[in-house]
Enzyme design. Structure first.
Site, PDB file in Angstrom:
ATOM      1  N   GLU A  70      63.603  76.164  18.243  1.00 51.18           N
ATOM      2  CA  GLU A  70      62.300  76.378  18.901  1.00 51.18           C
ATOM      3  C   GLU A  70      62.410  77.042  20.278  1.00 51.18           C
ATOM      4  O   GLU A  70      61.970  76.488  21.280  1.00 51.18           O
ATOM      5  CB  GLU A  70      61.545  75.047  19.000  1.00 51.18           C
ATOM      6  CG  GLU A  70      61.336  74.408  17.639  1.00 51.18           C
ATOM      7  CD  GLU A  70      60.712  73.014  17.694  1.00 51.18           C
ATOM      8  OE1 GLU A  70      60.223  72.614  18.761  1.00 51.18           O
ATOM      9  OE2 GLU A  70      60.711  72.338  16.652  1.00 51.18           O
ATOM     10  N   GLU A  74      62.058  71.980   7.252  1.00 51.83           N
ATOM     11  CA  GLU A  74      61.357  70.746   7.638  1.00 51.83           C
ATOM     12  C   GLU A  74      60.026  70.625   6.895  1.00 51.83           C
ATOM     13  O   GLU A  74      58.979  70.343   7.494  1.00 51.83           O
ATOM     14  CB  GLU A  74      61.121  70.728   9.154  1.00 51.83           C
ATOM     15  CG  GLU A  74      62.381  70.960   9.970  1.00 51.83           C
ATOM     16  CD  GLU A  74      62.207  70.761  11.471  1.00 51.83           C
ATOM     17  OE1 GLU A  74      61.140  70.283  11.910  1.00 51.83           O
ATOM     18  OE2 GLU A  74      63.151  71.084  12.206  1.00 51.83           O
TER      19      GLU A  74
HETATM   20  O1  G3I Z   1      65.103  56.227  20.440  1.00 54.34           O
HETATM   21  C1  G3I Z   1      64.015  56.101  21.344  1.00 54.34           C
HETATM   22  C2  G3I Z   1      63.872  54.691  21.819  1.00 54.34           C
HETATM   23  O2  G3I Z   1      65.022  54.321  22.522  1.00 54.34           O
HETATM   24  C3  G3I Z   1      62.610  54.589  22.686  1.00 54.34           C
HETATM   25  O3  G3I Z   1      62.384  53.283  23.086  1.00 54.34           O
HETATM   26  C4  G3I Z   1      61.393  55.072  21.898  1.00 54.34           C
HETATM   27  C5  G3I Z   1      60.103  55.042  22.695  1.00 54.34           C
HETATM   28  O4  G3I Z   1      59.097  55.804  22.044  1.00 54.34           O
HETATM   29  O5  G3I Z   1      61.630  56.390  21.511  1.00 54.34           O
HETATM   30  C6  G3I Z   1      62.741  56.547  20.659  1.00 54.34           C
HETATM   31  O6  G3I Z   1      62.884  57.895  20.409  1.00 54.34           O
HETATM   32  C7  G3I Z   1      62.018  58.465  19.488  1.00 54.34           C
HETATM   33  C8  G3I Z   1      62.859  59.350  18.599  1.00 54.34           C
HETATM   34  O7  G3I Z   1      62.022  60.089  17.724  1.00 54.34           O
HETATM   35  C9  G3I Z   1      63.868  58.538  17.768  1.00 54.34           C
HETATM   36  O8  G3I Z   1      63.219  57.749  16.833  1.00 54.34           O
HETATM   37  C10 G3I Z   1      60.972  59.290  20.215  1.00 54.34           C
HETATM   38  O9  G3I Z   1      60.061  58.460  20.885  1.00 54.34           O
HETATM   39  C11 G3I Z   1      60.215  60.155  19.249  1.00 54.34           C
HETATM   40  O10 G3I Z   1      59.400  61.023  19.988  1.00 54.34           O
HETATM   41  C12 G3I Z   1      61.193  60.980  18.439  1.00 54.34           C
HETATM   42  O11 G3I Z   1      60.442  61.822  17.583  1.00 54.34           O
HETATM   43  C13 G3I Z   1      61.193  62.787  16.869  1.00 54.34           C
HETATM   44  C14 G3I Z   1      60.823  64.193  17.381  1.00 54.34           C
HETATM   45  O12 G3I Z   1      61.425  65.174  16.575  1.00 54.34           O
HETATM   46  C15 G3I Z   1      61.303  64.411  18.812  1.00 54.34           C
HETATM   47  O13 G3I Z   1      62.699  64.368  18.906  1.00 54.34           O
HETATM   48  C16 G3I Z   1      60.826  62.648  15.404  1.00 54.34           C
HETATM   49  O14 G3I Z   1      61.309  61.415  14.916  1.00 54.34           O
HETATM   50  C17 G3I Z   1      61.404  63.805  14.595  1.00 54.34           C
HETATM   51  O15 G3I Z   1      60.923  63.749  13.281  1.00 54.34           O
HETATM   52  C18 G3I Z   1      60.981  65.120  15.230  1.00 54.34           C
HETATM   53  O16 G3I Z   1      61.571  66.162  14.511  1.00 54.34           O
HETATM   54  C19 G3I Z   1      61.255  67.497  14.960  1.00 54.34           C
HETATM   55  C20 G3I Z   1      62.484  68.353  14.747  1.00 54.34           C
HETATM   56  O17 G3I Z   1      63.596  67.784  15.395  1.00 54.34           O
HETATM   57  C21 G3I Z   1      62.231  69.790  15.231  1.00 54.34           C
HETATM   58  N1  G3I Z   1      61.053  70.344  14.638  1.00 54.34           N
HETATM   59  C22 G3I Z   1      59.839  69.534  14.736  1.00 54.34           C
HETATM   60  C23 G3I Z   1      60.093  68.128  14.186  1.00 54.34           C
HETATM   61  C24 G3I Z   1      58.824  67.310  14.218  1.00 54.34           C
HETATM   62  O18 G3I Z   1      58.390  67.110  15.544  1.00 54.34           O
END
Ligand code: G3I
Length: 384
Positions: free
Chosen positions: A162, A276
């Site tokens: 991205e 995805e």
């Molecule tokens: O691990 C932390 C935890 O320690 C913390 O307390 C908690 C608080 O909200 O957050 C946790 O992290 C989360 C993480 O996923 C792991 O589960 C984040 O909040 C959450 O925002 C994160 O979301 C991920 C997102 O990418 C951002 O990294 C989604 O699961 C994941 O499906 C999404 O995937 C992305 C691809 O990488 C790139 N393309 C878009 C796609 C969808 O957004």
């Protein structure tokens, strides 16, 4: 009354007319084995800050249906190197061991992404911005350490994720595409992208390196991405292909917009990975992503219509959408090398918590009660 009854009977007929038990193939990977890899993601133990109690079930479905797996979060920089020099590989190792043992083709995701780079990359001990040289050294060290750990095991890497943005230009009445503003770009310049690909290739010369992005169905963004890839190939920067995320809605993007991605890539002989895939059945809420909690609360009923259950006609529409999309992928199977779903089943999808939290979506082929949905049957039916 008569019309309603007829409509009901048509729906029942359509629901019953294709059922997975009628197919020769018993799984998605088998059905498409001659065309492309079929992938899903490894959610791991942590889902949006909560414990994932369904990991074993997800593994079971993965082994039954898929032959490729991508790390949803466990390989992202903030996860794997949260502090400078403190690499945490346990979660990623677990995924790689599971995949290797079961012969799944592994996709590493991702090495350089604005949304997932911890602040320490860009700051010195005093919180001041680091120099270009220091940041280049840090990104190279990150990539070298992560990629070489899984050398020979990871087939594809989403190296940069991205990095392109678009903006509506009222003067030309069209979108302009450009490199997305981020600390990588500010401090290093656009060369941060090719530096990353070269570092990944140095660490594992056999891994195939992808550029991964969303909204590639937007012409300006697609052209910009393909030009970048073409330019890299011409100059010997080691890039292999394009990752088209394909986070879809029921009616957007249109099929011709999606076809343009595959057609232009095919013309340029650039392999495409659908990286995805999912089809949200909810209203597109991205324009509200910065809404306040109060506003989101007010919008909830409008933007979260299927909290209790999902009507059959919506599932039917989704199954048709999936069928159309897969027909397109099949038409371009010489270019499309892999189709990966961004989730294993409806009960564990990022769509529930982004762009706003607390919604209930149904974007995948396996239901919240682990059953094959109408969409699953429709997808399987097209290879019969
Ligand atoms: O691990 C932390 C935890 O320690 C913390 O307390 C908690 C608080 O909200 O957050 C946790 O992290 C989360 C993480 O996923 C792991 O589960 C984040 O909040 C959450 O925002 C994160 O979301 C991920 C997102 O990418 C951002 O990294 C989604 O699961 C994941 O499906 C999404 O995937 C992305 C691809 O990488 C790139 N393309 C878009 C796609 C969808 O957004």
């Amino acid at each position: 009354m008569k019309i309603i009854k007829t409509e009901f009977l048509i729906k029942v007929f359509l629901c019953l007319s294709v059922s997975s038990s009628m197919f020769a193939s018993e799984s998605l990977k088998e059905a498409f084995s001659e065309h492309f890899l079929m992938g899903t993601i490894w959610h791991g133990h942590d889902v949006n800050g909560k414990k994932n109690t369904f990991l074993e079930k997800e593994k079971e479905i993965t082994l039954r249906e898929f032959n490729s797996i991508t790390a949803e979060n466990v390989m992202k920089p903030h996860y794997i190197q949260p502090k400078k020099g403190k690499f945490k590989f346990k979660a990623a190792d677990e995924m790689v061991n599971f995949a290797t043992k079961n012969n799944l083709t592994i996709v590493g995701h991702t090495l350089v992404w604005k949304n997932s780079a911890p602040d320490w990359f860009f700051q010195d001990r005093n919180g001041n911005q680091v120099s270009r040289e220091v940041l280049i050294e840090r990104v190279k060290t990150h990539i070298q350490t992560v990629v070489s750990r899984y050398k020979g095991k990871i087939a594809y890497w989403d190296v940069v994720n991205e990095a392109i943005e678009t903006k509506w230009n009222p003067r030309t009445q069209s979108y302009d595409a450009f490199y997305k503003p981020c600390p990588w770009l500010d401090i290093i310049g656009p060369e941060y992208i090719e530096i990353s690909y070269k570092a990944a290739q140095d660490a594992d010369p056999d891994a195939k390196l992808l550029y991964n992005d969303y909204n590639l169905d937007q012409k300006a963004k697609l052209d910009f991405a393909l030009n970048m890839i073409r330019d890299f190939k011409e100059r010997g920067v080691p890039i292999y292909g394009l990752g088209y995320q394909a986070h879809l809605f029921l009616r957007e993007p249109t099929l011709p917009e999606m076809e343009r991605v595959l057609k232009k890539s095919a013309d340029l002989k650039i392999p495409v990975h659908i990286t995805e895939l999912d089809v949200s059945v909810l209203p597109n809420a991205w324009k509200y992503r910065t809404a306040s909690v109060e506003e989101q609360y007010d919008l909830a009923s409008k933007l979260n219509p299927y909290q209790e259950n999902i009507p059959t006609d919506v599932l039917l529409e989704q199954s048709r959408r999936y069928k159309d999309v897969f027909k397109l992928f099949l038409d371009y199977h010489d270019t499309v090398e892999r189709v990966t779903f961004w989730g294993v089943w409806d009960g564990n999808s990022w769509r529930d918590y982004k762009p706003m939290s607390g919604r209930t979506d149904y974007p995948l082929l396996i239901s919240r009660s682990f059953e094959k949905k109408m969409a699953y049957d429709q997808v399987l039916s097209i290879t019969e």
